[in-house]
Each structure stands twice: as structure tokens, then as C-alpha cells.
Design an enzyme around this catalytic site. Structure first.
Site, PDB file in Angstrom:
ATOM      1  N   TRP A  10      21.591  94.501  58.619  1.00 50.72           N
ATOM      2  CA  TRP A  10      20.769  93.764  59.590  1.00 50.72           C
ATOM      3  C   TRP A  10      21.332  93.836  60.999  1.00 50.72           C
ATOM      4  O   TRP A  10      20.650  93.502  61.963  1.00 50.72           O
ATOM      5  CB  TRP A  10      20.662  92.295  59.170  1.00 50.72           C
ATOM      6  CG  TRP A  10      19.780  92.036  57.994  1.00 50.72           C
ATOM      7  CD1 TRP A  10      19.181  92.968  57.171  1.00 50.72           C
ATOM      8  CD2 TRP A  10      19.377  90.749  57.492  1.00 50.72           C
ATOM      9  NE1 TRP A  10      18.449  92.335  56.199  1.00 50.72           N
ATOM     10  CE2 TRP A  10      18.547  90.973  56.368  1.00 50.72           C
ATOM     11  CE3 TRP A  10      19.648  89.439  57.877  1.00 50.72           C
ATOM     12  CZ2 TRP A  10      17.982  89.927  55.634  1.00 50.72           C
ATOM     13  CZ3 TRP A  10      19.093  88.403  57.152  1.00 50.72           C
ATOM     14  CH2 TRP A  10      18.258  88.646  56.042  1.00 50.72           C
ATOM     15  N   LYS A  11      22.592  94.205  61.137  1.00 54.78           N
ATOM     16  CA  LYS A  11      23.248  94.224  62.451  1.00 54.78           C
ATOM     17  C   LYS A  11      23.145  92.835  63.100  1.00 54.78           C
ATOM     18  O   LYS A  11      23.220  91.849  62.389  1.00 54.78           O
ATOM     19  CB  LYS A  11      22.665  95.331  63.327  1.00 54.78           C
ATOM     20  CG  LYS A  11      22.625  96.668  62.568  1.00 54.78           C
ATOM     21  CD  LYS A  11      22.322  97.855  63.424  1.00 54.78           C
ATOM     22  CE  LYS A  11      22.321  99.112  62.567  1.00 54.78           C
ATOM     23  NZ  LYS A  11      22.198 100.333  63.336  1.00 54.78           N
ATOM     24  N   GLY A 172      19.286 104.600  64.483  1.00 55.77           N
ATOM     25  CA  GLY A 172      18.404 103.871  65.387  1.00 55.77           C
ATOM     26  C   GLY A 172      17.643 104.752  66.354  1.00 55.77           C
ATOM     27  O   GLY A 172      17.050 104.275  67.310  1.00 55.77           O
ATOM     28  N   GLY A 234      19.148 100.394  58.555  1.00 62.87           N
ATOM     29  CA  GLY A 234      19.181  99.458  59.668  1.00 62.87           C
ATOM     30  C   GLY A 234      17.796  98.927  59.975  1.00 62.87           C
ATOM     31  O   GLY A 234      17.311  97.985  59.348  1.00 62.87           O
ATOM     32  N   GLY A 235      17.134  99.565  60.928  1.00 63.67           N
ATOM     33  CA  GLY A 235      15.820  99.107  61.399  1.00 63.67           C
ATOM     34  C   GLY A 235      14.832  98.773  60.287  1.00 63.67           C
ATOM     35  O   GLY A 235      14.179  97.716  60.302  1.00 63.67           O
TER      36      GLY A 235
HETATM   37  P1  PGA Z   1      19.058 102.758  61.291  1.00 65.93           P
HETATM   38  O1  PGA Z   1      20.565 102.190  61.134  1.00 65.93           O
HETATM   39  O2  PGA Z   1      18.473 102.806  59.905  1.00 65.93           O
HETATM   40  O3  PGA Z   1      18.369 101.782  62.184  1.00 65.93           O
HETATM   41  O4  PGA Z   1      19.171 104.131  61.887  1.00 65.93           O
HETATM   42  C1  PGA Z   1      21.373 102.581  60.072  1.00 65.93           C
HETATM   43  C2  PGA Z   1      22.747 101.982  60.236  1.00 65.93           C
HETATM   44  O5  PGA Z   1      23.249 101.924  61.360  1.00 65.93           O
HETATM   45  O6  PGA Z   1      23.375 101.530  59.254  1.00 65.93           O
END
Ligand code: PGA
Length: 249
Positions: A10-11, A172, A234-235
Site C-alpha cells: 500500500w505504500k 508506478g 502497488g497501485g
Molecule cells: P506498482 O508498485 O505496482 O505501483 O508499480 C509495485 C511496488 O513498488 O511494490
């Protein structure tokens, strides 16, 4: 057979209120998943996530852990603190930590040891930058990062560790490594693990995810590759429907 593992990262997203909404949407959508399902959340969301995921097939992870047991490390979090909350996994060495917060192969190794000592399962991230890729250094970089992360880590721990190969330029950005490229680099990582431990350990016990703009559209092709054992998302992990589509690829 290596069981696939799909983890959300989720960051720095989701308040507690948003966490409640996302997880309650997610639980029914992923309940029949064939793979291991993990969500890694900000520290402030962990207690809520652990509570909500009790009795479900969703495991909860943190996004970092400090190497010291406790002490004067303002703003950091210890393994004991995470274990007390019921957290099971922890991301270590994400490229954003390496890029913005001075993470090195040595600090990654120290964090991995601290996590394992308390029974947390590290998800160790490795991956090259665009500059390194264009200079033909991808293999060199992931070998160095893998060797660094696993320094003095016992073979018995391999079942408790996941590696995530995340090319930095794909995170990202909407740019995904081609399935063949991702597979080739993950093979380099697996061969490194074979050398560090044993070929059978690397083949049977080391799960290696791909990460970097993995989403409902490209997950199938990536997961069809023989070396790719899952994804770090991530996203696409921030919307229950998208994440569930990745999980149920
Ligand atoms: P992303 O991020 O799927 O948004 O590219 C992946 C991650 O940084 O773990």
C-alpha cells in the site's frame, strides 16, 4: 511446488477509515484464492488490518522494520512491535527505501536478520534502475543485492522468505517488464540462490515475485512464466476489485 504469493504494497496510502472500507470489500472477493494473499500496510493501519483479517485467508505485513531490538531510533519500528500486533510479513529493501532513505545491501541484511529472529517473514526487494539496465548491469545488480541480503542467513530460513524482483523503472510507471525479461532476471536470482544455498533449495523453497505495474491486465501472462511465483502489487492493490483480479488471475 512453490505456492504462488500475491502481496499488496500500500505504500503511504490509506487512513484507518480507508483501510476498513478496502479490507471489507476485499475479504469476500479473495476468499477462494488459490495463492497466498498478503496486504502490507502503513504502521497506523496494521492493528485494524490484523483484526479484520483474522479468520480470513488474508495475511498482513508491514512495509519496513528496524534492525535494532529497541532504542534511540526516532521514527523507526521494531520487530517486537510488529509481532505483538499479529503482523506476519514485512517488506524489506523496497527500491523507494533504497532511493529516498539511504537503504543499502548491508542495512537490508540487518533488517532481514532482525525480522527472522522474531519470526517475521521478510519480502526482500531487489531490482535495477533504468540507468543500470541500459548499461547492461541488470544481472550484476540483482546478484549483488541478493548476495548482500542473504549474507549469513541460514538455509533453514528459506521457507520463511520471499524475494520480490522489482525493476525500478517499472514501479508506478505503467511500464511492465516483458514477461520474458522478468522471467530471465528472476532466473538469475534463483541461480544466485542455488549457488548460495543449493540448487534444490532454490528450486523448491525460494519464492520469487515480480513487481512493477502488475495489474489485472498483465498478471496472467506474467504468472504463466515458470520462474515467477507471484507479485508485489502497488497501485493495483489500492482498489479491492483490481487487487482481487490480480489475486484470482
Ligand atoms: P506498482 O508498485 O505496482 O505501483 O508499480 C509495485 C511496488 O513498488 O511494490
Amino acid at each position: 511446488m512453490r505456492k504462488p504469493i500475491i502481496a499488496g504494497n500500500w505504500k503511504m496510502n490509506n487512513t484507518i477509515a480507508a483501510t476498513k472500507a478496502l479490507i471489507s470489500d476485499l475479504i469476500p472477493l479473495v476468499k477462494d484464492a488459490a495463492c497466498d494473499v498478503v496486504i502490507c500496510t502503513p504502521y497506523t493501519d496494521l492493528a485494524t488490518a490484523v483484526e479484520m483479517c483474522k479468520g480470513t485467508n488474508i495475511k498482513v505485513g508491514a512495509e519496513n522494520v528496524h534492525w535494532a531490538e529497541k532504542g534511540a531510533f526516532t521514527g523507526e519500528i521494531s520487530a517486537d512491535m510488529l509481532v505483538e500486533l499479529g503482523v506476519e510479513y514485512v517488506i524489506i529493501g523496497h527500491s523507494e527505501r533504497r532511493q529516498y532513505f539511504g537503504e543499502t545491501d548491508a542495512t537490508v541484511n540487518a533488517r532481514v536478520k532482525a525480522a527472522l529472529a522474531k519470526g517475521l517473514k521478510p519480502i526482500i526487494c531487489v531490482g535495477e534502475t533504468l540507468e543500470e539496465r541500459e548499461a547492461g548491469k541488470t544481472a550484476e545488480v540483482v546478484i549483488r543485492q541478493t548476495e548482500g541480503a542473504f549474507k549469513d542467513i541460514d538455509k533453514a530460513e528459506l521457507d520463511n522468505i520471499v524475494i520480490a524482483y522489482e525493476p525500478v523503472w517499472a514501479i508506478g510507471t505503467g511500464k511492465t517488464a516483458t514477461a520474458d525479461d522478468a522471467n530471465d532476471t528472476i532466473k538469475v536470482i534463483r541461480d544466485t540462490m542455488a549457488k548460495l544455498y543449493c540448487p534444490k533449495c532454490a528450486e523448491d523453497r525460494v519464492r520469487i515475485q515480480y513487481g512493477g505495474s502488475m495489474n489485472p491486465k498483465n498478471v496472467k501472462e506474467l504468472m504463466a512464466m515458470p520462474e515467477i511465483d507471484g507479485g508485489l502489487i502497488g497501485g493495483a492493490s489500492l482498489k479491492a476489485e483490481d487487487f482481487s483480479k490480480v489475486v484470482n488471475y
